[in-house]
Design a protein around this motif. Structure first.
Motif, PDB file in Angstrom:
ATOM      1  N   UNK A  68      34.714  -4.329 -34.831  1.00 28.25           N
ATOM      2  CA  UNK A  68      33.433  -4.912 -34.417  1.00 28.25           C
ATOM      3  C   UNK A  68      32.731  -5.501 -35.632  1.00 28.25           C
ATOM      4  N   UNK A  69      32.488  -6.820 -35.611  1.00 27.93           N
ATOM      5  CA  UNK A  69      31.797  -7.472 -36.717  1.00 27.93           C
ATOM      6  C   UNK A  69      30.300  -7.524 -36.439  1.00 27.93           C
ATOM      7  N   UNK A  70      29.527  -7.065 -37.426  1.00 32.00           N
ATOM      8  CA  UNK A  70      28.064  -7.110 -37.333  1.00 32.00           C
ATOM      9  C   UNK A  70      27.524  -8.020 -38.429  1.00 32.00           C
ATOM     10  N   UNK A  71      26.247  -8.395 -38.323  1.00 34.89           N
ATOM     11  CA  UNK A  71      25.654  -9.285 -39.311  1.00 34.89           C
ATOM     12  C   UNK A  71      25.435  -8.565 -40.644  1.00 34.89           C
ATOM     13  N   UNK A  72      25.311  -9.354 -41.687  1.00 35.96           N
ATOM     14  CA  UNK A  72      25.146  -8.830 -43.040  1.00 35.96           C
ATOM     15  C   UNK A  72      25.977  -9.646 -44.001  1.00 35.96           C
ATOM     16  N   UNK A  73      25.526 -10.886 -44.266  1.00 39.36           N
ATOM     17  CA  UNK A  73      26.286 -11.801 -45.117  1.00 39.36           C
ATOM     18  C   UNK A  73      26.415 -11.274 -46.543  1.00 39.36           C
ATOM     19  N   UNK A  74      25.337 -10.722 -47.071  1.00 39.94           N
ATOM     20  CA  UNK A  74      25.344 -10.218 -48.443  1.00 39.94           C
ATOM     21  C   UNK A  74      25.071  -8.727 -48.536  1.00 39.94           C
ATOM     22  N   UNK A  75      24.843  -8.095 -47.401  1.00 41.23           N
ATOM     23  CA  UNK A  75      24.477  -6.682 -47.396  1.00 41.23           C
ATOM     24  C   UNK A  75      25.180  -5.958 -46.264  1.00 41.23           C
ATOM     25  N   UNK A  76      25.639  -4.744 -46.558  1.00 33.91           N
ATOM     26  CA  UNK A  76      26.312  -3.948 -45.550  1.00 33.91           C
ATOM     27  C   UNK A  76      25.420  -2.913 -44.902  1.00 33.91           C
ATOM     28  N   UNK A  77      24.098  -3.070 -45.005  1.00 36.57           N
ATOM     29  CA  UNK A  77      23.178  -2.057 -44.498  1.00 36.57           C
ATOM     30  C   UNK A  77      23.289  -1.874 -42.988  1.00 36.57           C
ATOM     31  N   UNK A  78      23.428  -2.969 -42.235  1.00 33.41           N
ATOM     32  CA  UNK A  78      23.562  -2.848 -40.784  1.00 33.41           C
ATOM     33  C   UNK A  78      24.858  -2.127 -40.448  1.00 33.41           C
ATOM     34  N   UNK A  79      25.945  -2.538 -41.082  1.00 39.36           N
ATOM     35  CA  UNK A  79      27.250  -1.927 -40.809  1.00 39.36           C
ATOM     36  C   UNK A  79      27.255  -0.452 -41.171  1.00 39.36           C
ATOM     37  N   UNK A  80      26.660  -0.121 -42.301  1.00 40.74           N
ATOM     38  CA  UNK A  80      26.687   1.255 -42.775  1.00 40.74           C
ATOM     39  C   UNK A  80      25.938   2.189 -41.830  1.00 40.74           C
ATOM     40  N   UNK A  81      24.714   1.815 -41.483  1.00 41.41           N
ATOM     41  CA  UNK A  81      23.908   2.710 -40.651  1.00 41.41           C
ATOM     42  C   UNK A  81      24.454   2.785 -39.229  1.00 41.41           C
ATOM     43  N   UNK A  82      24.884   1.659 -38.681  1.00 40.77           N
ATOM     44  CA  UNK A  82      25.426   1.690 -37.320  1.00 40.77           C
ATOM     45  C   UNK A  82      26.793   2.363 -37.296  1.00 40.77           C
ATOM     46  N   UNK A  83      27.516   2.294 -38.416  1.00 39.85           N
ATOM     47  CA  UNK A  83      28.801   2.999 -38.488  1.00 39.85           C
ATOM     48  C   UNK A  83      28.619   4.495 -38.350  1.00 39.85           C
ATOM     49  N   UNK A  84      27.591   5.034 -39.011  1.00 35.53           N
ATOM     50  CA  UNK A  84      27.296   6.461 -38.891  1.00 35.53           C
ATOM     51  C   UNK A  84      26.838   6.786 -37.466  1.00 35.53           C
TER      52      UNK A  84
END
Length: 326
Positions: free
Chosen positions: A170-186
């Motif tokens: 699943x690709x989420x937004x965050x061109x320069x930052x992984x903050x969305x991916x990191x928090x939603x991953x948890x």
């Protein structure tokens, strides 16, 4: 105290849920202090084309719950030039604007920093971006809504993944930052995350798929769109299929649904608090700074420090992802 009589208000860059709540807070606070507000449609482009109009209390009625931005937003190549900025400044002066509040992210504050210095106009910024990648605030306006949108989507994806014993990338937004991916991953119980700040690449994903539990009926891998070392989500999916042909692997790009929707309570309150603080900061003589919230306290950060100086990902959060995904 600065003698501010007319605040020009604009949104710029990508839209973010909560921008309308911030617009409402700025307008109503300014009017409370008997300061006029001039709305600027489509950001810096609207300054150049003269798309300005007076705002009153009715202008911001019934918008706190709406996503997007009633002031619209657009990119402006002409504003990057000195000539374009001169036109923008002349238009602002013709409407009597003597201060600005801009709601946006990196590009918004870069433009504001240059513009404020060139024409000696006080500008205060509000951090409106779903990426949560600004220094000077714990959270940006729109981030909380975006991650909740992702969680709702991933929960639905996991339902079908469970039903078909599938692996979803699943690709989420965050061109320069992984903050969305990191928090939603948890929060979604993802088996693995791939983010720009973590240079583990496909090797770490392959290791998890190779050595992880074999009895799992579904697997979710969250990928930030800025994780381009491996060619993006579809290329990652192709390589996973090649390496693990026995896995039923699918790719889902969530895209712009993450930008839309009604802002959460957290985003509405953050937008309201920072909107009020922005107007009061102009009255106190602040300029060239972004309003943020750190440890639940209003803080101000100069534009040059707020722009793309986000802190590194906390390694303890990465450790939590790895530990809980076993």
């Amino acid at each position: 105290m600065a003698d501010i009589t007319n605040i020009g208000l604009y949104t710029s860059g990508g839209d973010a849920p909560g921008m309308n709540a911030a617009i409402r807070a700025v307008v109503r606070t300014a009017l409370f202090y008997n300061i006029k507000v001039t709305g600027i449609r489509r950001g810096y482009e609207g300054m150049i084309t003269g798309d300005l109009f007076p705002m009153d209390r009715r202008s911001v009625s019934n918008i706190i719950q709406k996503g997007g931005t009633i002031l619209k937003t657009a990119r402006s190549e002409q504003f990057r030039t000195k000539e374009g900025r001169q036109i923008a400044y002349d238009n602002l002066k013709s409407f009597g604007v003597d201060a600005l509040i801009g709601i946006g992210g990196d590009g918004t504050f870069k433009g504001a920093s240059v513009f404020g210095e060139e024409f000696d106009i006080p500008i205060i910024g509000l951090p409106g971006t779903i990426d949560n990648d600004m220094t000077g605030t714990d959270f940006t306006i729109g981030y909380d809504t975006a991650i909740n949108t992702v969680i709702n989507a991933v929960d639905k994806i996991r339902d079908t993944a469970e039903s078909h014993d599938r692996l979803f990338i699943v690709e989420v937004m965050g061109r320069d930052s992984g903050m969305i991916a990191l928090r939603t991953g948890i929060a979604s119980g993802a088996e693995h995350i791939l983010i720009p700040e973590r240079k583990a690449g496909l090797a770490s994903l392959f290791d998890r798929l190779e050595n992880g539990r074999k009895d799992k009926t579904s697997r979710i891998v969250i990928v930030a769109e800025g994780e381009n070392e491996e060619g993006g989500a579809f290329e990652i999916g192709r390589k996973v299929k090649e390496k693990f042909p026995h896995l039923d692997t699918r790719v889902s790009i969530l895209g712009h649904i993450q930008r839309g929707g009604k802002p959460t309570c957290m985003d509405r309150v953050l937008a309201s608090r920072t909107g009020v603080a922005a107007v009061e900061a102009l009255k106190l003589g602040y300029r060239g700074e972004m309003v943020g919230l750190i440890n639940n306290e209003i803080m101000f950060t100069p534009f040059e420090h707020a722009i793309k100086h986000h802190t590194d990902i906390d390694p303890n959060v990465i450790r939590i992802v790895d530990m809980l995904s076993l």
